[in-house]
Design a protein around this motif. Sequence first.
Motif, short mmCIF file in Angstrom:
data_model
loop_
_atom_site.label_atom_id
_atom_site.label_comp_id
_atom_site.label_asym_id
_atom_site.label_seq_id
_atom_site.Cartn_x
_atom_site.Cartn_y
_atom_site.Cartn_z
N PRO A 1 -1.87 -9.65 4.24
CA PRO A 1 -0.60 -10.07 5.33
C PRO A 1 0.81 -9.88 4.64
N PRO A 2 1.67 -9.49 5.13
CA PRO A 2 3.07 -9.21 4.36
C PRO A 2 3.98 -10.24 4.01
N SER B 1 -5.76 -12.43 0.42
CA SER B 1 -4.37 -13.78 0.05
C SER B 1 -3.22 -12.64 -0.61
N PRO B 2 -2.12 -12.69 -0.06
CA PRO B 2 -0.90 -12.13 -0.82
C PRO B 2 -0.48 -13.05 -1.90
N HIS B 3 -0.22 -12.26 -2.96
CA HIS B 3 0.26 -12.78 -4.36
C HIS B 3 1.76 -12.87 -4.23
N PRO B 4 2.29 -13.86 -5.07
CA PRO B 4 3.89 -13.99 -4.66
C PRO B 4 4.56 -12.89 -5.55
N LEU C 1 3.74 -9.66 -5.81
CA LEU C 1 3.28 -8.32 -5.56
C LEU C 1 3.71 -8.03 -3.99
N PRO C 2 5.17 -7.52 -4.04
CA PRO C 2 5.57 -7.13 -2.55
C PRO C 2 4.97 -5.86 -1.97
N ARG D 1 2.71 -2.02 -9.27
CA ARG D 1 1.53 -2.04 -8.31
C ARG D 1 0.08 -2.29 -9.02
N GLN D 2 0.22 -1.96 -10.14
CA GLN D 2 -1.19 -2.09 -10.87
C GLN D 2 -1.87 -3.62 -10.73
#
Length: 282
Positions: free
Chosen positions: A23-24, A72-75, A77-78, A104-105
Amino acid sequence: MSQKRHAKAHNEYDTLHEVLMCPPHEMRIKKPINEVQKSYEDENIDQEKAVQEHQFLTEMLQRHGVDVRLISPHPKLPEQVFTRDLGFAAENGMIVGRMKTDIRQPEIEECQKWLDENHIVYESISDGTLEGGDVLIDNDVMYIGDSSRTSEKAIKRLKKLYPEKTIMTIPFDEQYLHLDCIFNILSEGTALLYPDALADDLVRDICMRYRTITVTKEEQFTLGTNVLSIGERKVISLPENKQVNHDMREMGFEVIEVPFSEIIKSGGSFRCVTMPLRKYKS
């Protein structure tokens, strides 16, 4: 002990059974890393709208029988919404790549953690850089974009991993991000192509292998090639790309139009946000 699982995909157009998405919620343009992002840097991304678009796509896939798995999106990592860039699945399992840009790595590490937690076997590429948007598979043929994102070292590694496949390397200008932004395989013998991005000999070669739907410059910018085939000649596409959608319908495809105008501001569309885990004939 939980049993290990293997990802599997033979081509771009078999039925999609299981997919990894993100999720974005953290999606935004911090520092532009491609030409599309530069165009929208000042406007940036409406996160609430992007989440709604992503949720609608998720529900559409589920209605078509796809098991959607979410990481789960990481805060910090946009770009994490673009799960396809992390690697790809082939008939013998999952390959996890290595990102070109440092920002992005860490997405790779989050992906590996998720795969480990879900007992999915994978092999990591440590030679050079490899992003999944540069890899298209059509059974015994593998197309690899030779771009700023995927390096010669990684391509050599894939040739060793897949000696039974014909590896076709496709050089293109880095402004087009990934191979799937200019070329995509819709079905056996049919493909989308933006020919202006490739050398004439490569265009001729692709046109000999596929009936091609030519994408215009305007619809390439709105990622007209970056559709998602989910099987049985069903394709998810942007409603804005009217010519591409018309041409696909004329060739007998069922085009499922899904709004995605907010997410494409970051440079990726439906193929970019979906990492197939299981894709095979029903």
